[in-house]
Design a protein around this motif. Structure first.
Motif, PDB file in Angstrom:
ATOM      1  N   ARG A  27       0.838  -1.208   0.000  1.00  0.00           N
ATOM      2  CA  ARG A  27       0.000   0.000   0.000  1.00  0.00           C
ATOM      3  C   ARG A  27       0.872   1.257   0.000  1.00  0.00           C
ATOM      4  O   ARG A  27       1.968   1.250   0.553  1.00  0.00           O
ATOM      5  N   THR A  28       0.350   2.319  -0.565  1.00  0.00           N
ATOM      6  CA  THR A  28       1.092   3.587  -0.564  1.00  0.00           C
ATOM      7  C   THR A  28       1.224   4.103   0.862  1.00  0.00           C
ATOM      8  O   THR A  28       0.422   3.778   1.736  1.00  0.00           O
ATOM      9  N   ALA A  29       2.231   4.929   1.085  1.00  0.00           N
ATOM     10  CA  ALA A  29       2.467   5.510   2.409  1.00  0.00           C
ATOM     11  C   ALA A  29       1.343   6.459   2.808  1.00  0.00           C
ATOM     12  O   ALA A  29       1.135   6.719   3.992  1.00  0.00           O
ATOM     13  N   ALA A  30       0.603   6.967   1.838  1.00  0.00           N
ATOM     14  CA  ALA A  30      -0.485   7.918   2.117  1.00  0.00           C
ATOM     15  C   ALA A  30      -1.829   7.230   2.346  1.00  0.00           C
ATOM     16  O   ALA A  30      -2.820   7.893   2.621  1.00  0.00           O
ATOM     17  N   ASP A  31      -1.882   5.915   2.251  1.00  0.00           N
ATOM     18  CA  ASP A  31      -3.136   5.181   2.398  1.00  0.00           C
ATOM     19  C   ASP A  31      -3.698   5.366   3.805  1.00  0.00           C
ATOM     20  O   ASP A  31      -2.961   5.304   4.787  1.00  0.00           O
ATOM     21  N   SER A  32      -5.002   5.576   3.902  1.00  0.00           N
ATOM     22  CA  SER A  32      -5.632   5.810   5.205  1.00  0.00           C
ATOM     23  C   SER A  32      -5.723   4.537   6.043  1.00  0.00           C
ATOM     24  O   SER A  32      -5.829   4.602   7.258  1.00  0.00           O
ATOM     25  N   ALA A  35      -1.205   2.011   5.756  1.00  0.00           N
ATOM     26  CA  ALA A  35      -0.201   2.702   4.940  1.00  0.00           C
ATOM     27  C   ALA A  35       1.132   1.962   4.959  1.00  0.00           C
ATOM     28  O   ALA A  35       1.645   1.625   6.018  1.00  0.00           O
ATOM     29  N   GLY A  36       1.676   1.684   3.774  1.00  0.00           N
ATOM     30  CA  GLY A  36       2.980   1.049   3.639  1.00  0.00           C
ATOM     31  C   GLY A  36       3.020  -0.440   3.916  1.00  0.00           C
ATOM     32  O   GLY A  36       4.076  -1.054   3.803  1.00  0.00           O
ATOM     33  N   GLU A 107      -2.858   2.784  -5.936  1.00  0.00           N
ATOM     34  CA  GLU A 107      -3.068   2.342  -4.551  1.00  0.00           C
ATOM     35  C   GLU A 107      -1.844   1.647  -3.965  1.00  0.00           C
ATOM     36  O   GLU A 107      -1.747   1.511  -2.739  1.00  0.00           O
TER      37      GLU A 107
END
Length: 144
Positions: A27-32, A35-36, A107
């Protein structure tokens, strides 16, 4: 009867097995949510979709891969926030094509085809516990 501030989300995930390895996406670091973290591809079903159709759509959107959904491996439910419950149904999947080119959506930032030892290293503890409890690490053909 649940009140209006409560919701149940149904999601599907794919344990995509190919040449002895399972595909994980990060997952992206910005995912709610998460994240990561590393996970199997998949996501929420849309109204009117079958479980398998939703899974195939989500995997194609997230990885560019077309898969077959062979069978349900396990299902879990968890509370992710007060008033929010998620049901996750995990399937065994196999890619339809032999030459695999993974094309990640926005994503996710990375992917890996993992052996059992890599799965233990990368996956969050909750998921490795689910994998252990439901025999995923013992799938036929999965490399150690």
């Amino acid at each position: 009867m649940p009140n209006k501030s409560q919701s149940i989300i149904v999601a599907v995930k794919g344990v995509i097995l190919h040449q002895g390895r399972i595909l994980l996406v990060r997952r992206t670091a910005a995912d709610s949510a998460g994240a990561g973290s590393w996970e199997c591809a998949g996501g929420k079903i849309e109204f009117g979709e079958s479980l398998e159709t939703a899974l195939q759509r989500e995997i194609q959107e997230e990885t560019g891969l077309e898969v077959t959904a062979e069978r349900i491996l396990y299902a879990v439910t968890l509370l992710t926030a007060p008033g929010r419950q998620v049901v996750i149904i995990t399937y065994l999947c196999r890619p339809l094509q032999q030459q695999l080119e993974v094309l990640l959506s926005e994503e996710h930032t990375d992917y890996r085809w993992c052996t059992i030892s890599e799965l233990y290293t990368l996956l969050p503890a909750q998921i490795t516990a689910d994998f252990t409890r439901h025999g995923i690490f013992k799938l036929e053909g999965l490399l150690p």
